[in-house]
Design a protein around this motif. Sequence first.
Motif, PDB file in Angstrom:
ATOM      1  N   PRO A 146     -14.209  -2.361   6.752  1.00  0.00           N
ATOM      2  CA  PRO A 146     -13.265  -3.487   6.623  1.00  0.00           C
ATOM      3  C   PRO A 146     -12.133  -3.227   5.633  1.00  0.00           C
ATOM      4  N   ARG A 147     -12.375  -2.384   4.602  1.00  0.00           N
ATOM      5  CA  ARG A 147     -11.282  -2.158   3.630  1.00  0.00           C
ATOM      6  C   ARG A 147     -10.538  -0.849   3.873  1.00  0.00           C
ATOM      7  N   SER A 148     -10.841  -0.182   5.018  1.00  0.00           N
ATOM      8  CA  SER A 148     -10.186   1.111   5.297  1.00  0.00           C
ATOM      9  C   SER A 148      -8.776   0.941   5.836  1.00  0.00           C
ATOM     10  N   GLY A 149      -8.467  -0.260   6.378  1.00  0.00           N
ATOM     11  CA  GLY A 149      -7.166  -0.456   7.023  1.00  0.00           C
ATOM     12  C   GLY A 149      -7.205  -0.073   8.501  1.00  0.00           C
ATOM     13  N   GLY A 150      -8.365   0.397   8.952  1.00  0.00           N
ATOM     14  CA  GLY A 150      -8.497   0.799  10.361  1.00  0.00           C
ATOM     15  C   GLY A 150      -8.276   2.293  10.527  1.00  0.00           C
ATOM     16  N   LEU A 151      -8.836   2.829  11.609  1.00  0.00           N
ATOM     17  CA  LEU A 151      -8.813   4.288  11.844  1.00  0.00           C
ATOM     18  C   LEU A 151      -7.393   4.868  11.857  1.00  0.00           C
ATOM     19  N   PHE A 152      -6.439   4.150  12.437  1.00  0.00           N
ATOM     20  CA  PHE A 152      -5.086   4.718  12.547  1.00  0.00           C
ATOM     21  C   PHE A 152      -4.417   4.875  11.175  1.00  0.00           C
ATOM     22  N   ARG A 153      -4.609   3.877  10.288  1.00  0.00           N
ATOM     23  CA  ARG A 153      -3.961   3.937   8.975  1.00  0.00           C
ATOM     24  C   ARG A 153      -4.750   4.813   8.000  1.00  0.00           C
ATOM     25  N   ASP A 154      -6.054   4.873   8.186  1.00  0.00           N
ATOM     26  CA  ASP A 154      -6.915   5.562   7.229  1.00  0.00           C
ATOM     27  C   ASP A 154      -7.096   7.030   7.585  1.00  0.00           C
ATOM     28  N   MET A 155      -7.348   7.307   8.855  1.00  0.00           N
ATOM     29  CA  MET A 155      -7.749   8.660   9.270  1.00  0.00           C
ATOM     30  C   MET A 155      -6.629   9.362  10.043  1.00  0.00           C
ATOM     31  N   MET A 156      -6.117   8.705  11.086  1.00  0.00           N
ATOM     32  CA  MET A 156      -5.101   9.355  11.917  1.00  0.00           C
ATOM     33  C   MET A 156      -3.767   9.513  11.188  1.00  0.00           C
ATOM     34  N   ILE A 157      -3.616   8.849  10.040  1.00  0.00           N
ATOM     35  CA  ILE A 157      -2.361   8.933   9.281  1.00  0.00           C
ATOM     36  C   ILE A 157      -1.989  10.396   9.001  1.00  0.00           C
ATOM     37  N   VAL A 197       9.152   9.015   1.955  1.00  0.00           N
ATOM     38  CA  VAL A 197       9.788   8.667   3.238  1.00  0.00           C
ATOM     39  C   VAL A 197       8.879   9.145   4.382  1.00  0.00           C
ATOM     40  N   ASP A 198       8.289  10.336   4.227  1.00  0.00           N
ATOM     41  CA  ASP A 198       7.303  10.795   5.221  1.00  0.00           C
ATOM     42  C   ASP A 198       6.109   9.834   5.259  1.00  0.00           C
ATOM     43  N   GLY A 199       5.744   9.336   4.077  1.00  0.00           N
ATOM     44  CA  GLY A 199       4.645   8.371   4.004  1.00  0.00           C
ATOM     45  C   GLY A 199       4.947   7.110   4.785  1.00  0.00           C
ATOM     46  N   LEU A 200       6.191   6.650   4.688  1.00  0.00           N
ATOM     47  CA  LEU A 200       6.606   5.457   5.436  1.00  0.00           C
ATOM     48  C   LEU A 200       6.601   5.748   6.943  1.00  0.00           C
ATOM     49  N   MET A 201       7.114   6.913   7.341  1.00  0.00           N
ATOM     50  CA  MET A 201       7.173   7.244   8.774  1.00  0.00           C
ATOM     51  C   MET A 201       5.765   7.316   9.372  1.00  0.00           C
ATOM     52  N   ALA A 202       4.825   7.882   8.622  1.00  0.00           N
ATOM     53  CA  ALA A 202       3.447   8.020   9.136  1.00  0.00           C
ATOM     54  C   ALA A 202       2.796   6.646   9.293  1.00  0.00           C
ATOM     55  N   ILE A 203       3.023   5.772   8.334  1.00  0.00           N
ATOM     56  CA  ILE A 203       2.389   4.447   8.404  1.00  0.00           C
ATOM     57  C   ILE A 203       3.064   3.589   9.476  1.00  0.00           C
TER      58      ILE A 203
END
Length: 337
Positions: free
Chosen positions: A162-173, A306-312
């Motif tokens: 529940p606190r991971s933010g979900g697989l896409f934001r946590d792992m696939m990022i 900026v890369d961090g923003l693009m990935a999220i």
Amino acid sequence: MTGIALMGAGRMARVHAASIAEAGAHVATIYDPVDAAARALAATAGARVCASAAEAMGDSAADAIMIATSSDTHVTLLLEAVRTGKPILCEKPLASSFEEARGFVAEVGEEAARRIFLGFNRRFDRGHASLREAVKAGRIGRLEQLIITSRDPYPPPLEYIPRSGGLFRDMMIHDFDMARSIVGRDIVSVTAHGSSVVDPEIGRLGDVDTASVTMLADDGTIITILNSRRSAFGYDQRIEAFGALGMVLSDNPRQSGFRRFTAEDPGTDAPILEFFMERYGPSYTAEIRSFIACASEGREMPVNAVDGLMAIWLAEAATISLKEGRTVRLTRPEDGF
Ligand SMILES: NC(=O)c1ccc[n+]([C@@H]2O[C@H](COP(=O)([O-])OP(=O)(O)OC[C@H]3O[C@@H](n4cnc5c(N)ncnc54)[C@H](O)[C@@H]3O)[C@@H](O)[C@H]2O)c1
């Protein structure tokens, strides 16, 4: 530049403290609200424990700041760190949501954001870096398809979901960033699929444990990312780039060069590596060395906020695609979805 103010004393902070020492620098100050954790790491790193983040960051013995705290604290600490004017490295993800990341970059400005190193350590993995260089050098001609496979050996504890933010934001990022760094083009659409076939409990908690994302770049390159929270044979991390003139592959390294050949078993390799600490260990050290070199020379960071923003942004698009069962078309992060 030698003294580092380290925010956090958890798992990644311990990894970074070891890399800082290997790179010839030292941890000058540490802050973690869990005092015992701060004291334990400070004792091994020879650092001073501080009573607040501001005190640790402001100490004159610290020329640079590293943020290795829980993801939901990154933006608050980053804003505080930016005010000191010192070079900053922050762990991924930039923020715990796309809106928060977008707000941060808007507040500090793009130029300042490009001076913040973001911890996408996989860019410094030698196999992945060789693949990227081969693609950029045109060794496979025009890139047509990129396939990134990233599977954990086992799922995290259920309380983490529940606190991971979900697989896409946590792992696939990590994979979104890797795709951008190899393809080097704008992504124009994102389509996600996901299910919870590894552990239905993960599904009941609102997340997926098995996912694929297909993205289209503006030049027609198709990117496929495959993630799973479980892999029976170890930490499966491979990238395949296919182009007009051939293919390059960054394969799973093995635990050793041992291979067995018998009548019953006509060719078995040593197992692949177990998890990220072993697989990506050298990349964390290379990342810290790169940060220290860029900070000392006042250069723009090779992988930054900026890369961090693009990935999220891509992670958010995948989350929307899965939720709404549609392809999400993209223009620019400023435009939203
Ligand atoms: N690059 C990678 O491969 C990788 C791998 C794992 C984790 N991470 C990232 O690293 C970060 C930390 O993850 P972790 O596994 O070390 O977690 P962790 O829970 O082991 O450690 C986090 C630490 O941060 C501390 N903390 C919380 N709020 C704080 C604050 N305001 N100031 C100072 N310290 C604070 C906690 O007390 C804890 O000790 C996360 O953002 C995670 O996404 C990156």
